[in-house]
Design a protein around this motif. Sequence first.
Motif, PDB file in Angstrom:
ATOM      1  N   TRP A 160       0.852  -1.347   0.031  1.00 19.24           N
ATOM      2  CA  TRP A 160      -0.158  -0.123   0.001  1.00 19.24           C
ATOM      3  C   TRP A 160       1.200   1.110   0.501  1.00 19.24           C
ATOM      4  N   GLY A 168      -0.778   5.425   2.612  1.00 16.67           N
ATOM      5  CA  GLY A 168      -1.510   3.832   2.572  1.00 16.67           C
ATOM      6  C   GLY A 168      -0.920   2.951   3.025  1.00 16.67           C
ATOM      7  N   LEU A 203      -8.276  -5.818   1.870  1.00 16.23           N
ATOM      8  CA  LEU A 203      -6.795  -4.874   1.892  1.00 16.23           C
ATOM      9  C   LEU A 203      -5.665  -6.150   1.278  1.00 16.23           C
TER      10      LEU A 203
END
Length: 308
Positions: A160, A168, A203
């Motif tokens: 991320w 992120g 995620l």
Amino acid sequence: MPASLLLPLAAIVGAGLDRLLGEPRRWHPLVGFGALASACERALNTGEWRRLRGLLACWLLLLPGVAITLLFLLAMPPGLPRSLIDAILLYLALGGCSLGEHARRVADDLAKGDLCAARRHVGWMVSRQTEELDSAGVASACIESTLENGNDAVFGALFWFALLGGAGAVLFRLANTLDAMWGYRNQRFSEFGCAAARIDDLLNLIPARLTALSYAICGRTRAALRCWREQAPHWKSPNAGPVMAAGAGSLGLALGGAAVYHGRLEERPRLGEGRPACGEDIARALTLVRRSLLLWLAVLLAWGLLRA
């Protein structure tokens, strides 16, 4: 310096800081976030509509943290100053050094023949009961946790970060912290923690598979890919399955199997192939995580150079 190299270099600096310094012993932002999350859970995890309350709690905790991070980064001058802040945020989001410290402590206990200490210390890493594990069971539990948390503590945040920079990495680590606190299938959290678990699963969907691929590349590739393909679909967690199956296959170890959780024996699927784990294999698992991290950093740097 070409702008395309700033993020890869920030990633290298952040990972280097984690390697050299480890997690801050005092004033770690995640400690404050955990206290805030506990207070929020006590206030909202009651009465009816607990799934909805859990979703509300996630947004109340995640959105402000990420928004504040984004505003702070946007207020910084672009270029090197912002990249330095990105590197510090990544450093705070990573937990690779801490993972290594926990795993090596268990390995040292087993090397000394102190099974009681090994059981106690591996209990800090896993949610299963460890009081009756033999040395092979302790080693297996430690290696499973090392492989899985390689994704949770390192590669998920790095993925991320590569997409969204420091914000992120913060988003991933905060969401992963909520899942670690609330994502239990027990009476207290089965409904309230559902949103946290699903957000973490979402995620982790791509990072977990990239982690599994990295483990395969950095070890026994064919065995790792075969174990991933054949064993991961049988594992309860959609993301932990690929990571641990590929990692076990890469190391040539037989992991998984029965484990006791909250007083109940669970027959878990087998992972990997080969011999049972022993204490010396913990260092091999850490080496696999470290080599995979170097692979990720090399790919990020190569991508930056190609775009320069």
